[in-house]
Scaffold this active site. Sequence first.
Site, PDB file in Angstrom:
ATOM      1  CD  GLU A  18      17.093  16.871  29.563  1.00 12.77           C
ATOM      2  OE1 GLU A  18      17.493  15.060  28.292  1.00 12.77           O
ATOM      3  OE2 GLU A  18      17.910  16.909  29.226  1.00 12.77           O
TER       4      GLU A  18
ATOM      5  CB  CYS B 223      17.915  18.525  35.912  1.00 14.27           C
ATOM      6  SG  CYS B 223      18.052  20.349  36.154  1.00 14.27           S
TER       7      CYS B 223
ATOM      8  CG  HIS C 106      19.162  20.219  30.855  1.00 10.77           C
ATOM      9  ND1 HIS C 106      18.793  18.415  30.886  1.00 10.77           N
ATOM     10  CD2 HIS C 106      19.482  20.274  32.070  1.00 10.77           C
ATOM     11  CE1 HIS C 106      18.957  18.730  32.380  1.00 10.77           C
ATOM     12  NE2 HIS C 106      19.287  19.038  33.244  1.00 10.77           N
TER      13      HIS C 106
HETATM   14  N1  PCA Z   1      20.831  21.875  36.575  1.00 13.21           N
HETATM   15  C1  PCA Z   1      21.146  20.634  37.208  1.00 13.21           C
HETATM   16  C2  PCA Z   1      20.354  21.335  38.273  1.00 13.21           C
HETATM   17  C3  PCA Z   1      19.492  22.731  38.412  1.00 13.21           C
HETATM   18  C4  PCA Z   1      19.923  23.095  37.264  1.00 13.21           C
HETATM   19  O1  PCA Z   1      19.641  23.916  36.196  1.00 13.21           O
HETATM   20  C5  PCA Z   1      20.112  19.593  36.707  1.00 13.21           C
HETATM   21  O2  PCA Z   1      20.878  19.255  35.280  1.00 13.21           O
HETATM   22  O3  PCA Z   1      19.960  18.754  37.187  1.00 13.21           O
END
Ligand code: PCA
Length: 224
Positions: free
Chosen positions: A92, A155, A181
């Site tokens: 990210e 997140c 992610h």
């Molecule tokens: N993914 C979510 C919140 C917790 C997770 O593992 C997100 O992308 O916000």
Amino acid sequence: MSPRPRSAITQPARKVLLTGFDAFGGASINPSGLAVKALHGRQIAGHRVVAAQLPTVFGESLQALRALLARHQPALVICVGQAGERGALSLERVAINVNDAPLADNADAQPVDTPVVPGAPVAYFSSLPIKAMLATLQREGIAAEVSQTAGTFVCNHVFFGLMHELNQRQALRHTRGGFVHVPWLPKQGTPSMALDEVVRGLSLAVRCALQAQQDASLGAGASH
Ligand code: PCA
């Protein structure tokens, strides 16, 4: 008791903090929590990995992260979350100062258009060397990409809160941090990535983030 000679005092290994999340949205697993747990206690480039699981809850997740930062004073922090429907490790680039939940969190809260930190900047860039990490992962045959959005759910909330702490706290001014992610596991749906591959990718990402001096991307130096 006489003081121990200086040479006998061993410095504790510097730490890397990795966080994942618990399952959310009705799912029974979250690969991010499983992957960081698998790395807990590993030594990477002279650093000890400390892994922790955050609750998928606005507010509570950030409080837990702040406590971990204060306790461990890590040299590097990578927060990890699941992004279903993405087929690669997503490095990210940017965290934004907004909560806009598309679904309820694990405490049934669904904030809409509220700031993560009132009065804080609109956004922060990751301070991870994301382009160097991308090159490393691709060289090792692991699907990876730079992502321009971490979404507006928990997140991004944690990512923004992390970057704000790193920018505000004097003790953390040399700490690199950011967010990755990870895809679903094969049993959760398609596209997916096997847990072993996610763990290998995160471990390579950590090594690279500890060792890369500079990064080609704007994000590397812009937030510090
Ligand atoms: N993914 C979510 C919140 C917790 C997770 O593992 C997100 O992308 O916000």
